[in-house]
Design a protein around this motif. Structure first.
Motif, PDB file in Angstrom:
ATOM      1  N   LYS A  82      53.373  87.734   0.515  1.00 39.26           N
ATOM      2  CA  LYS A  82      54.362  87.788   1.586  1.00 39.26           C
ATOM      3  C   LYS A  82      55.096  86.445   1.687  1.00 39.26           C
ATOM      4  O   LYS A  82      54.470  85.395   1.795  1.00 39.26           O
ATOM      5  CB  LYS A  82      53.690  88.076   2.937  1.00 39.26           C
ATOM      6  CG  LYS A  82      52.839  89.342   2.975  1.00 39.26           C
ATOM      7  CD  LYS A  82      53.684  90.596   2.917  1.00 39.26           C
ATOM      8  CE  LYS A  82      52.823  91.841   3.112  1.00 39.26           C
ATOM      9  NZ  LYS A  82      53.611  93.095   3.018  1.00 39.26           N
ATOM     10  N   GLY A  83      56.420  86.482   1.666  1.00 42.91           N
ATOM     11  CA  GLY A  83      57.206  85.273   1.888  1.00 42.91           C
ATOM     12  C   GLY A  83      57.497  84.507   0.612  1.00 42.91           C
ATOM     13  O   GLY A  83      56.868  84.699  -0.434  1.00 42.91           O
ATOM     14  N   ILE A  84      58.442  83.579   0.717  1.00 44.90           N
ATOM     15  CA  ILE A  84      58.936  82.856  -0.450  1.00 44.90           C
ATOM     16  C   ILE A  84      57.882  81.937  -1.048  1.00 44.90           C
ATOM     17  O   ILE A  84      57.757  81.826  -2.276  1.00 44.90           O
ATOM     18  CB  ILE A  84      60.207  82.048  -0.081  1.00 44.90           C
ATOM     19  CG1 ILE A  84      60.798  81.367  -1.312  1.00 44.90           C
ATOM     20  CG2 ILE A  84      59.927  81.046   1.028  1.00 44.90           C
ATOM     21  CD1 ILE A  84      61.260  82.294  -2.400  1.00 44.90           C
ATOM     22  N   ALA A  85      57.093  81.266  -0.214  1.00 45.65           N
ATOM     23  CA  ALA A  85      56.093  80.333  -0.734  1.00 45.65           C
ATOM     24  C   ALA A  85      55.029  81.067  -1.551  1.00 45.65           C
ATOM     25  O   ALA A  85      54.669  80.648  -2.657  1.00 45.65           O
ATOM     26  CB  ALA A  85      55.449  79.556   0.415  1.00 45.65           C
ATOM     27  N   ALA A  86      54.537  82.168  -1.002  1.00 46.00           N
ATOM     28  CA  ALA A  86      53.529  82.957  -1.720  1.00 46.00           C
ATOM     29  C   ALA A  86      54.100  83.573  -2.989  1.00 46.00           C
ATOM     30  O   ALA A  86      53.422  83.674  -4.017  1.00 46.00           O
ATOM     31  CB  ALA A  86      52.967  84.041  -0.805  1.00 46.00           C
ATOM     32  N   THR A  87      55.370  83.979  -2.947  1.00 53.14           N
ATOM     33  CA  THR A  87      56.008  84.572  -4.119  1.00 53.14           C
ATOM     34  C   THR A  87      56.152  83.554  -5.235  1.00 53.14           C
ATOM     35  O   THR A  87      55.881  83.843  -6.413  1.00 53.14           O
ATOM     36  CB  THR A  87      57.389  85.142  -3.747  1.00 53.14           C
ATOM     37  OG1 THR A  87      57.227  86.158  -2.747  1.00 53.14           O
ATOM     38  CG2 THR A  87      58.075  85.744  -4.971  1.00 53.14           C
ATOM     39  N   ARG A  88      56.575  82.343  -4.882  1.00 55.52           N
ATOM     40  CA  ARG A  88      56.693  81.287  -5.898  1.00 55.52           C
ATOM     41  C   ARG A  88      55.325  80.973  -6.513  1.00 55.52           C
ATOM     42  O   ARG A  88      55.201  80.817  -7.726  1.00 55.52           O
ATOM     43  CB  ARG A  88      57.281  80.019  -5.276  1.00 55.52           C
ATOM     44  CG  ARG A  88      58.741  80.121  -4.863  1.00 55.52           C
ATOM     45  CD  ARG A  88      59.287  78.734  -4.591  1.00 55.52           C
ATOM     46  NE  ARG A  88      60.557  78.726  -3.919  1.00 55.52           N
ATOM     47  CZ  ARG A  88      61.746  78.925  -4.490  1.00 55.52           C
ATOM     48  NH1 ARG A  88      61.803  79.173  -5.788  1.00 55.52           N
ATOM     49  NH2 ARG A  88      62.868  78.861  -3.789  1.00 55.52           N
ATOM     50  N   GLN A  89      54.288  80.905  -5.686  1.00 57.01           N
ATOM     51  CA  GLN A  89      52.965  80.598  -6.200  1.00 57.01           C
ATOM     52  C   GLN A  89      52.451  81.709  -7.096  1.00 57.01           C
ATOM     53  O   GLN A  89      51.842  81.456  -8.140  1.00 57.01           O
ATOM     54  CB  GLN A  89      51.994  80.350  -5.045  1.00 57.01           C
ATOM     55  CG  GLN A  89      50.595  79.925  -5.481  1.00 57.01           C
ATOM     56  CD  GLN A  89      50.594  78.661  -6.319  1.00 57.01           C
ATOM     57  OE1 GLN A  89      51.411  77.756  -6.091  1.00 57.01           O
ATOM     58  NE2 GLN A  89      49.699  78.576  -7.295  1.00 57.01           N
ATOM     59  N   TRP A  90      52.709  82.950  -6.706  1.00 54.61           N
ATOM     60  CA  TRP A  90      52.297  84.091  -7.519  1.00 54.61           C
ATOM     61  C   TRP A  90      52.976  84.035  -8.892  1.00 54.61           C
ATOM     62  O   TRP A  90      52.339  84.281  -9.915  1.00 54.61           O
ATOM     63  CB  TRP A  90      52.644  85.387  -6.798  1.00 54.61           C
ATOM     64  CG  TRP A  90      52.266  86.621  -7.553  1.00 54.61           C
ATOM     65  CD1 TRP A  90      51.038  87.219  -7.610  1.00 54.61           C
ATOM     66  CD2 TRP A  90      53.120  87.409  -8.384  1.00 54.61           C
ATOM     67  NE1 TRP A  90      51.074  88.333  -8.412  1.00 54.61           N
ATOM     68  CE2 TRP A  90      52.349  88.471  -8.906  1.00 54.61           C
ATOM     69  CE3 TRP A  90      54.472  87.329  -8.721  1.00 54.61           C
ATOM     70  CZ2 TRP A  90      52.879  89.438  -9.749  1.00 54.61           C
ATOM     71  CZ3 TRP A  90      55.008  88.293  -9.568  1.00 54.61           C
ATOM     72  CH2 TRP A  90      54.212  89.325 -10.078  1.00 54.61           C
ATOM     73  N   ALA A  91      54.261  83.695  -8.918  1.00 56.20           N
ATOM     74  CA  ALA A  91      54.984  83.580 -10.182  1.00 56.20           C
ATOM     75  C   ALA A  91      54.399  82.466 -11.044  1.00 56.20           C
ATOM     76  O   ALA A  91      54.244  82.627 -12.266  1.00 56.20           O
ATOM     77  CB  ALA A  91      56.464  83.332  -9.923  1.00 56.20           C
ATOM     78  N   MET A  92      54.046  81.348 -10.422  1.00 56.45           N
ATOM     79  CA  MET A  92      53.471  80.231 -11.171  1.00 56.45           C
ATOM     80  C   MET A  92      52.145  80.617 -11.816  1.00 56.45           C
ATOM     81  O   MET A  92      51.799  80.136 -12.888  1.00 56.45           O
ATOM     82  CB  MET A  92      53.264  79.033 -10.243  1.00 56.45           C
ATOM     83  CG  MET A  92      54.553  78.372  -9.776  1.00 56.45           C
ATOM     84  SD  MET A  92      55.427  77.459 -11.071  1.00 56.45           S
ATOM     85  CE  MET A  92      54.450  75.954 -11.138  1.00 56.45           C
TER      86      MET A  92
END
Length: 245
Positions: free
Chosen positions: A33-43
């Protein structure tokens, strides 16, 4: 280039993009959920080591040769060349970005590239080494891009900023994306969290605007990027900053 691009959308929203020409639409897990979690998931989950994260609604312009403080709309070929250059720069730097259009006139006297500064909206990373360093995006709900840049600078890794082109958005906090959940309370929480995580390199401030974001006064931050990187250099030499204070 289009074949390599992946459009990341929240779980359940993939069907909204069926009418578009995007070839790769990827729904994140329900738990993300949210931009921070999405960026971390992509990383953590993307296969390629080099990863370029682009905010939505971006446009790219290039500097005029006769007046470097002014810009012209970039062609598709110029944008593709820019992305190729980001990939090349990532051979040497862990994090690479493109200077922002707003304020880009103030960097007109710099060379085509410079080091150390804020990175946003167009963010290139070598994710495997960054993951190995323990740097994460999901420590704050917002300002996660600033947090990542500061984490890497404080570990002694300078960021490379491309200056011969600029990137920008037509409107801050436009409908969709983060604007669906971002509010002044979350902004203030993130600003205070960033200051706490990166003291003394981040200072809280109050910003008043008439149109961008929320009209009125909001809690924001002032960041000493060069100071943060200097700390990283000293740490690499085995010198703790407190020894110099």
């Amino acid at each position: 280039l289009v074949k390599r691009a992946i459009v990341c959308v929240p779980a359940g929203e993939g069907k909204l993009y069926e009418s578009f020409s995007y070839q790769n639409v990827l729904e994140t897990p329900e738990s993300v959920k949210g931009i921070a979690a999405t960026r971390q998931w992509a990383m953590e989950h993307f296969l390629d080591d080099k990863l370029l994260m682009l905010d939505d609604d971006l446009r790219f312009d290039f500097r005029r040769l006769d007046e470097p403080g002014k810009f012209l709309v970039a062609t598709e070929r110029q944008v593709e060349s820019l992305f190729t250059d980001i990939e090349v720069q990532l051979d040497k730097y862990l994090h690479v970005s493109v200077v922002t259009r707003e304020g880009g006139n103030r960097t007109a006297d710099r060379s085509s590239y410079y080091e150390i500064g804020r990175s946003l909206r167009a963010l290139g990373y070598r994710r495997r080494e960054i993951n190995a360093l323990g740097c994460r995006f999901d420590r704050l709900p917002l300002m996660e891009d600033m947090d990542m840049t500061l984490q890497l600078l404080r570990k002694g890794h300078p960021n490379r900023i491309i200056n011969y082109m600029v990137q920008g958005q037509g409107q801050s906090n436009a409908p969709g994306g983060c604007s669906q959940y971002r509010d002044q309370a979350m902004q203030a929480l993130s600003a205070k969290g960033l200051a706490e995580l990166h003291r003394p390199h981040v200072r809280l401030t109050e910003v008043t605007t008439k149109g961008a974001w929320w009209a009125g006064t909001r809690t924001d931050v002032e960041v000493q990027w060069q100071q943060a990187y200097k700390e990283g250099q000293l740490r690499a030499q085995g010198i703790e900053q407190k020894e110099l204070l």
